[in-house]
Design a protein around this motif. Structure first.
Motif, PDB file in Angstrom:
ATOM      1  N   VAL A 101      -3.237 -13.626  -3.988  1.00  0.00           N
ATOM      2  CA  VAL A 101      -3.617 -12.212  -4.022  1.00  0.00           C
ATOM      3  C   VAL A 101      -2.373 -11.333  -3.940  1.00  0.00           C
ATOM      4  N   LEU A 102      -1.460 -11.698  -3.039  1.00  0.00           N
ATOM      5  CA  LEU A 102      -0.223 -10.935  -2.903  1.00  0.00           C
ATOM      6  C   LEU A 102       0.578 -10.946  -4.197  1.00  0.00           C
ATOM      7  N   ALA A 103       0.629 -12.103  -4.850  1.00  0.00           N
ATOM      8  CA  ALA A 103       1.377 -12.207  -6.103  1.00  0.00           C
ATOM      9  C   ALA A 103       0.747 -11.347  -7.195  1.00  0.00           C
ATOM     10  N   GLN A 104      -0.583 -11.327  -7.255  1.00  0.00           N
ATOM     11  CA  GLN A 104      -1.251 -10.491  -8.261  1.00  0.00           C
ATOM     12  C   GLN A 104      -0.891  -9.026  -8.055  1.00  0.00           C
ATOM     13  N   ILE A 131       0.845  -1.200   0.000  1.00  0.00           N
ATOM     14  CA  ILE A 131       0.000   0.000   0.000  1.00  0.00           C
ATOM     15  C   ILE A 131       0.878   1.247   0.000  1.00  0.00           C
ATOM     16  N   ILE A 132       1.900   1.237   0.848  1.00  0.00           N
ATOM     17  CA  ILE A 132       2.819   2.381   0.893  1.00  0.00           C
ATOM     18  C   ILE A 132       3.513   2.551  -0.453  1.00  0.00           C
ATOM     19  N   LEU A 133       3.992   1.428  -1.006  1.00  0.00           N
ATOM     20  CA  LEU A 133       4.706   1.474  -2.276  1.00  0.00           C
ATOM     21  C   LEU A 133       3.815   1.992  -3.404  1.00  0.00           C
ATOM     22  N   ALA A 134       2.537   1.631  -3.375  1.00  0.00           N
ATOM     23  CA  ALA A 134       1.620   2.058  -4.432  1.00  0.00           C
ATOM     24  C   ALA A 134       1.531   3.579  -4.511  1.00  0.00           C
ATOM     25  N   SER A 135       1.609   4.248  -3.372  1.00  0.00           N
ATOM     26  CA  SER A 135       1.578   5.711  -3.375  1.00  0.00           C
ATOM     27  C   SER A 135       2.963   6.305  -3.591  1.00  0.00           C
ATOM     28  N   GLU A 136       3.958   5.719  -2.905  1.00  0.00           N
ATOM     29  CA  GLU A 136       5.298   6.315  -2.940  1.00  0.00           C
ATOM     30  C   GLU A 136       5.975   6.158  -4.288  1.00  0.00           C
ATOM     31  N   ASP A 137       5.836   4.993  -4.921  1.00  0.00           N
ATOM     32  CA  ASP A 137       6.628   4.693  -6.111  1.00  0.00           C
ATOM     33  C   ASP A 137       5.825   4.616  -7.408  1.00  0.00           C
ATOM     34  N   VAL A 138       4.518   4.383  -7.318  1.00  0.00           N
ATOM     35  CA  VAL A 138       3.677   4.354  -8.519  1.00  0.00           C
ATOM     36  C   VAL A 138       2.891   5.654  -8.636  1.00  0.00           C
ATOM     37  N   GLY A 139       2.218   6.021  -7.547  1.00  0.00           N
ATOM     38  CA  GLY A 139       1.553   7.313  -7.480  1.00  0.00           C
ATOM     39  C   GLY A 139       0.527   7.530  -8.568  1.00  0.00           C
ATOM     40  N   ASN A 140       0.475   8.738  -9.067  1.00  0.00           N
ATOM     41  CA  ASN A 140      -0.529   9.098 -10.067  1.00  0.00           C
ATOM     42  C   ASN A 140      -0.163   8.656 -11.474  1.00  0.00           C
ATOM     43  N   ALA A 141       0.995   8.017 -11.624  1.00  0.00           N
ATOM     44  CA  ALA A 141       1.288   7.407 -12.918  1.00  0.00           C
ATOM     45  C   ALA A 141       0.304   6.280 -13.205  1.00  0.00           C
ATOM     46  N   GLU A 142      -0.207   5.642 -12.142  1.00  0.00           N
ATOM     47  CA  GLU A 142      -1.265   4.634 -12.255  1.00  0.00           C
ATOM     48  C   GLU A 142      -2.053   4.638 -10.946  1.00  0.00           C
ATOM     49  N   PRO A 143      -3.046   5.544 -10.819  1.00  0.00           N
ATOM     50  CA  PRO A 143      -3.782   5.690  -9.554  1.00  0.00           C
ATOM     51  C   PRO A 143      -4.481   4.416  -9.095  1.00  0.00           C
ATOM     52  N   ASN A 144      -4.821   3.514 -10.024  1.00  0.00           N
ATOM     53  CA  ASN A 144      -5.482   2.270  -9.620  1.00  0.00           C
ATOM     54  C   ASN A 144      -4.582   1.371  -8.775  1.00  0.00           C
ATOM     55  N   ALA A 145      -3.290   1.644  -8.777  1.00  0.00           N
ATOM     56  CA  ALA A 145      -2.361   0.835  -7.982  1.00  0.00           C
ATOM     57  C   ALA A 145      -2.712   0.902  -6.505  1.00  0.00           C
ATOM     58  N   LEU A 146      -3.056   2.094  -6.022  1.00  0.00           N
ATOM     59  CA  LEU A 146      -3.407   2.238  -4.607  1.00  0.00           C
ATOM     60  C   LEU A 146      -4.697   1.493  -4.297  1.00  0.00           C
ATOM     61  N   LEU A 147      -5.658   1.528  -5.228  1.00  0.00           N
ATOM     62  CA  LEU A 147      -6.913   0.808  -5.019  1.00  0.00           C
ATOM     63  C   LEU A 147      -6.668  -0.689  -4.927  1.00  0.00           C
ATOM     64  N   LEU A 148      -5.838  -1.221  -5.839  1.00  0.00           N
ATOM     65  CA  LEU A 148      -5.561  -2.650  -5.821  1.00  0.00           C
ATOM     66  C   LEU A 148      -4.787  -3.049  -4.572  1.00  0.00           C
ATOM     67  N   ALA A 149      -3.808  -2.237  -4.173  1.00  0.00           N
ATOM     68  CA  ALA A 149      -3.016  -2.568  -2.994  1.00  0.00           C
ATOM     69  C   ALA A 149      -3.881  -2.572  -1.736  1.00  0.00           C
ATOM     70  N   THR A 150      -4.792  -1.600  -1.633  1.00  0.00           N
ATOM     71  CA  THR A 150      -5.686  -1.548  -0.482  1.00  0.00           C
ATOM     72  C   THR A 150      -6.639  -2.740  -0.486  1.00  0.00           C
ATOM     73  N   ALA A 151      -7.174  -3.065  -1.658  1.00  0.00           N
ATOM     74  CA  ALA A 151      -8.044  -4.232  -1.769  1.00  0.00           C
ATOM     75  C   ALA A 151      -7.280  -5.514  -1.432  1.00  0.00           C
ATOM     76  N   THR A 152      -6.006  -5.566  -1.790  1.00  0.00           N
ATOM     77  CA  THR A 152      -5.174  -6.729  -1.478  1.00  0.00           C
ATOM     78  C   THR A 152      -5.067  -6.920   0.030  1.00  0.00           C
ATOM     79  N   PHE A 153      -4.829  -5.830   0.745  1.00  0.00           N
ATOM     80  CA  PHE A 153      -4.727  -5.933   2.203  1.00  0.00           C
ATOM     81  C   PHE A 153      -5.996  -6.532   2.796  1.00  0.00           C
ATOM     82  N   HIS A 154      -7.150  -6.024   2.377  1.00  0.00           N
ATOM     83  CA  HIS A 154      -8.416  -6.512   2.931  1.00  0.00           C
ATOM     84  C   HIS A 154      -8.678  -7.965   2.511  1.00  0.00           C
ATOM     85  N   ALA A 155      -8.304  -8.320   1.295  1.00  0.00           N
ATOM     86  CA  ALA A 155      -8.493  -9.705   0.844  1.00  0.00           C
ATOM     87  C   ALA A 155      -7.604 -10.662   1.634  1.00  0.00           C
TER      88      ALA A 155
END
Length: 415
Positions: free
Chosen positions: A308-311, A272-296
């Motif tokens: 799920v982690l591998a995806q 989740i941290i990496l999705a914001s820190e290193d991907v950011g707005n270059a692909e905003p869906n990354a944060l959504l997927l990472a957050t969904a991954t945590f809950h899954a």
């Protein structure tokens, strides 16, 4: 092997030592309501017991797994009687995050009135699992996993002081392997050591091999790198692999962590941290997927959680990268610390009273939705900072289009 005094306590140097709050409370024989948040085997229950033993308070312990409101009310009633007699009560609740809202609500009045001093232990983030009114009445102390050197100290103390172990001649192929499999958990280390001795039979001279340790922990020795790399080295390699867009390396390091017994939720949180820190707005869906991954992962657990982690790891690896948001907030925080607290411009202030309106609050503010394209230029920063720029979008992924739009909206800035 539970410590009998704070001097025997191993680890948590950031909380214990000269001038540290917990050490001061212990030395003074005092205690306050607190939440101890940390991973299993980091010393939460031990700290609670040591603090309680230094006071003259009654000590009651409940497990949130097996206790309910009736048990809580019984303790609270007894604590009220003790208080009338001039005696305090410490209520220690293990796994407090498993109490629901009603059960936590039942504690509020007694904590507020001082009938009890609450010490709650949790492995989950109190910000999400403990209700705000209870959290505000407690200090939160964060415990960390024990380091390799901490666990080595626990191991050596057990070998020297345990009534059974000190009578044995114990040698190791690699004690670091025992420490690595323990994953920062002192309880797991001691249980693993005990299992190794049991598996070795009734011999006085016991040699604990790598294979014996693997059997004791039920881990595959063949998949463990004997170089003994620490937890933080492997997670660092994983993060750098994802940041570097190498999904194969990311999967390898993830597999190392999972096979080494790492908490899958820890890996999910880091993504989740990496999705914001290193991907950011270059692909905003990354944060959504990472957050969904945590809950899954939280919902299904291992071993299926590995899928799920591998995806998520492969998605984050291939995604376009930008650390523009990360750099922007760091630069903004730097200026907040360095520059004076400039006043909010009058046109941005909300005139909630007639006096405020007469003072010019809100005067000249332009409501963006009243203009074509839902935008009109105006200054939103203090006068002293009106040309300041923090966010500098990258030129790839979706951030490239963000960059072009911002260039049109704010032509005097260097996008």
């Amino acid at each position: 092997m539970r410590p009998r005094s704070l001097d025997e306590f191993v680890g948590q140097k950031h909380l214990l030592g000269p001038g540290k709050a917990l050490s001061v409370l212990y030395q003074q024989g005092r205690v306050v309501s607190m939440i101890l948040w940390g991973p299993p085997g980091s010393g939460k229950t031990t700290l609670a017991r040591l603090l309680a033993e230094r006071t003259e308070h009654a000590f009651e312990q409940l497990s949130a797994v097996s206790s309910g409101v009736r048990d809580v009310r019984r303790v609270l009633s007894q604590a009220s009687e003790f208080r009338d007699e001039g005696k305090g009560t410490i209520l220690f609740i293990d796994e407090i995050h498993r109490f629901n809202k009603a059960q936590q609500d039942a504690l509020l009045h007694s904590v507020e009135s001082g009938d009890i001093i609450l010490i709650g232990a949790t492995t989950e983030n109190p910000s999400f699992e403990v209700i705000p009114p209870l959290r505000s009445r407690c200090r939160t102390f964060v415990l960390e996993p024990l380091s390799a050197s901490d666990l080595l100290e626990v191991l050596n103390r057990a070998l020297e002081n345990d009534e059974v172990l000190k009578e044995l001649a114990i040698t190791f192929d690699d004690p670091e392997l025992l420490i690595a499999y323990s994953g920062g958990d002192a309880r797991a280390l001691l249980n693993g050591l005990e299992m190794c001795v049991m598996l070795a039979g009734n011999e006085k001279d016991i040699h604990i091999s790598a294979e014996l340790i693997a059997e004791a922990f039920q881990r595959s020795f063949a998949q463990y790198d004997k170089s003994g790399e620490e937890h933080y080295n492997v997670i660092s390699a994983f993060i750098k692999s994802v940041r570097g867009s190498d999904p194969d390396a990311a999967l390898y390091w993830m597999a190392r962590m999972l096979e080494g017994g790492e908490d899958p939720l820890f890996i999910a949180r880091r993504m989740i941290i990496l999705a914001s820190e290193d991907v950011g707005n270059a692909e905003p869906n990354a944060l959504l997927l990472a957050t969904a991954t945590f809950h899954a992962v939280h919902a299904i657990g291992m071993p299926e959680a590995r899928i799920v982690l591998a995806q998520c790891a492969t998605y984050l690896s291939y995604a376009p990268k930008s650390n523009a948001a990360y750099r922007a907030i760091n630069d903004a925080i730097r200026d907040v610390k360095k520059l004076p607290p400039y006043p909010v411009p009058l046109h941005l202030r909300n005139p909630v009273t007639g006096l405020m309106k007469s003072m010019g609050y809100g005067k000249g503010y332009k409501y963006a939705h009243d203009f074509s394209g839902h935008f009109t230029p105006q200054d939103y920063l203090p006068e002293e900072m009106k040309d300041m720029q923090y966010y500098k979008p990258a030129e790839q992924g979706r951030e490239a289009s963000i960059r072009e739009r911002l260039k049109k909206l704010w032509p005097r800035r260097k996008y």
